[in-house]
Scaffold this motif. Sequence first.
Motif, short mmCIF file in Angstrom:
data_model
loop_
_atom_site.label_atom_id
_atom_site.label_comp_id
_atom_site.label_asym_id
_atom_site.label_seq_id
_atom_site.Cartn_x
_atom_site.Cartn_y
_atom_site.Cartn_z
N CYS A 68 -2.34 -12.82 -7.60
CA CYS A 68 -2.44 -14.24 -7.19
C CYS A 68 -3.24 -14.39 -5.90
CB CYS A 68 -1.05 -14.84 -7.01
SG CYS A 68 -0.02 -14.77 -8.47
N GLY A 69 -4.28 -13.57 -5.74
CA GLY A 69 -5.12 -13.64 -4.56
C GLY A 69 -4.57 -12.90 -3.35
N GLU A 70 -3.39 -12.28 -3.46
CA GLU A 70 -2.81 -11.54 -2.35
C GLU A 70 -3.06 -10.04 -2.54
OE1 GLU A 70 1.31 -12.60 -1.86
OE2 GLU A 70 0.89 -14.75 -2.07
N GLU A 71 -3.51 -9.38 -1.51
CA GLU A 71 -3.87 -7.97 -1.60
C GLU A 71 -2.64 -7.08 -1.74
OE1 GLU A 71 -6.29 -4.51 0.92
OE2 GLU A 71 -5.95 -6.51 1.79
N VAL A 72 -2.75 -6.09 -2.61
CA VAL A 72 -1.73 -5.06 -2.74
C VAL A 72 -2.16 -3.88 -1.89
CG1 VAL A 72 -0.52 -3.52 -4.33
CG2 VAL A 72 -1.18 -5.82 -5.08
N PRO A 73 -1.37 -3.47 -0.87
CA PRO A 73 -1.80 -2.43 0.07
C PRO A 73 -1.73 -1.02 -0.52
CG PRO A 73 0.43 -3.13 0.60
CD PRO A 73 -0.04 -4.02 -0.52
N LEU A 74 -2.73 -0.68 -1.32
CA LEU A 74 -2.74 0.61 -1.99
C LEU A 74 -2.96 1.78 -1.03
CD1 LEU A 74 -4.76 -0.27 -5.23
CD2 LEU A 74 -2.28 -0.01 -4.97
N ASP A 75 -3.30 1.48 0.23
CA ASP A 75 -3.45 2.56 1.21
C ASP A 75 -2.10 3.12 1.64
OD1 ASP A 75 -3.15 -0.04 2.28
OD2 ASP A 75 -3.59 0.71 4.28
N LEU A 76 -1.01 2.41 1.38
CA LEU A 76 0.32 2.92 1.66
C LEU A 76 0.73 3.85 0.52
CD1 LEU A 76 2.13 -0.34 2.87
CD2 LEU A 76 1.43 1.60 4.28
N PHE A 77 1.09 5.09 0.87
CA PHE A 77 1.32 6.10 -0.17
C PHE A 77 2.42 5.67 -1.14
CE2 PHE A 77 4.61 7.24 2.86
CZ PHE A 77 5.64 7.73 2.08
N TYR A 78 3.50 5.06 -0.65
CA TYR A 78 4.59 4.70 -1.55
C TYR A 78 4.23 3.51 -2.43
CZ TYR A 78 5.71 1.36 2.24
OH TYR A 78 5.65 0.38 3.20
N VAL A 79 3.29 2.70 -2.00
CA VAL A 79 2.80 1.61 -2.85
C VAL A 79 1.98 2.20 -4.00
CG1 VAL A 79 1.27 -0.40 -2.96
CG2 VAL A 79 2.86 -0.13 -1.04
N ARG A 80 1.08 3.12 -3.68
CA ARG A 80 0.28 3.78 -4.72
C ARG A 80 1.17 4.52 -5.71
NH1 ARG A 80 -5.06 4.23 -4.32
NH2 ARG A 80 -5.06 6.11 -5.60
N GLU A 81 2.15 5.24 -5.20
CA GLU A 81 3.00 6.04 -6.08
C GLU A 81 3.91 5.16 -6.93
OE1 GLU A 81 4.91 8.92 -3.56
OE2 GLU A 81 2.99 9.82 -2.97
N SER A 82 4.38 4.04 -6.37
CA SER A 82 5.20 3.12 -7.15
C SER A 82 4.39 2.47 -8.27
CB SER A 82 5.79 2.04 -6.24
OG SER A 82 6.67 2.59 -5.28
N LEU A 83 3.15 2.09 -7.95
CA LEU A 83 2.28 1.52 -8.98
C LEU A 83 1.95 2.56 -10.04
CD1 LEU A 83 0.47 -0.78 -10.04
CD2 LEU A 83 -1.35 0.11 -8.56
N GLU A 84 1.66 3.77 -9.60
CA GLU A 84 1.33 4.84 -10.55
C GLU A 84 2.49 5.09 -11.50
OE1 GLU A 84 -0.82 9.09 -10.18
OE2 GLU A 84 1.01 8.91 -8.99
#
Length: 327
Positions: A68-84
């Motif tokens: 919705c136009g809001e950035e997902v902070p994929l530079d945070l390791f736990y954000v990347r791993e949760s998405l993965e």
Amino acid sequence: MKKRNIILISCLAVLLVCGVAAITYCTAQNYADDEMERYEGTDREFLTFDKIDHPTHDIELPESLEFCGEEVPLDLFYVRESLEREILVNSYLHSSTLLLLKRTTRWFPVMEPLMEKYGLPEDFKFLSMIESSLTNAVSPSKAVGFWQFLESTGKEYGLEINKEVDMRYNVEKETVAACKYLKESYRKFGSWILAAAAFNCGNGRITRTISEQKVGSYFDMMLPQETERYVFRILALKVITENPGKYGFQISDNGWYQPLEYKTVTVTESIPNLVDFAISQGTNYKMLKYYNPWLRSNTLTISAGNSYQIKIPTGKFAKTHKKTRTE
């Protein structure tokens, strides 16, 4: 003499054990030789089970991602791993995810114009995917429909619910209610991502978390495990739906489910028997209920001045299986 007998018995026992072991070994070896003869000429690498015919592949994460136009902070390791995690889970839920993708072409065209009309970002259609798999599901807590409204919440947002009618089963009307609910959450938190999280755990829980943990971003919050995964599940299905081939889903052009074709009949008088009504409209009871699952009884009572819009299948969707009973 007694000692000699004990020694003799011990020796006999050892011989007996050795004999049994030898027979067992020979039997097993003969069986193995027989089995090898059965596969004579086949690939011996196959017989050792070293070869994996269906390797499990890793997945590629997007370089950047928005909701919705809001950035997902994929530079945070736990954000990347949760998405993965959620992309992997949904990529390897082969049949379930494949069916879900095929339903998008039937139901997204219904939802998208309503989201635009009521000012809800289109990305929220992916939320409905994880809520119900784009079906009129009923949860253990009795939440109902594509957007999974409880009865009390549905009535709060204007949905008619009684013994004959339950508009939570009406995709259009429940979508409008979801638009109102989510926009209200957005006005409260100023973030569509937090509005999505609140759809799962409630506005009150998000409000308390902001106050107690002194944070303002979903990605900085400690939340119940289900809500911790909730937004990432939405994001995962957004990523997969927007590029299914990249994640192994191949659907032929005629494999996507098509939007239902129908005409709308305005009914202003009570219907004492929906079976008879369906037949009078050139269809049958099953098709009537399929197109109008919000009809929860065999009758429809309409008070003076009120009316209902009932969908009647048309075109190729009007076809029914008519079989004449033989006497």
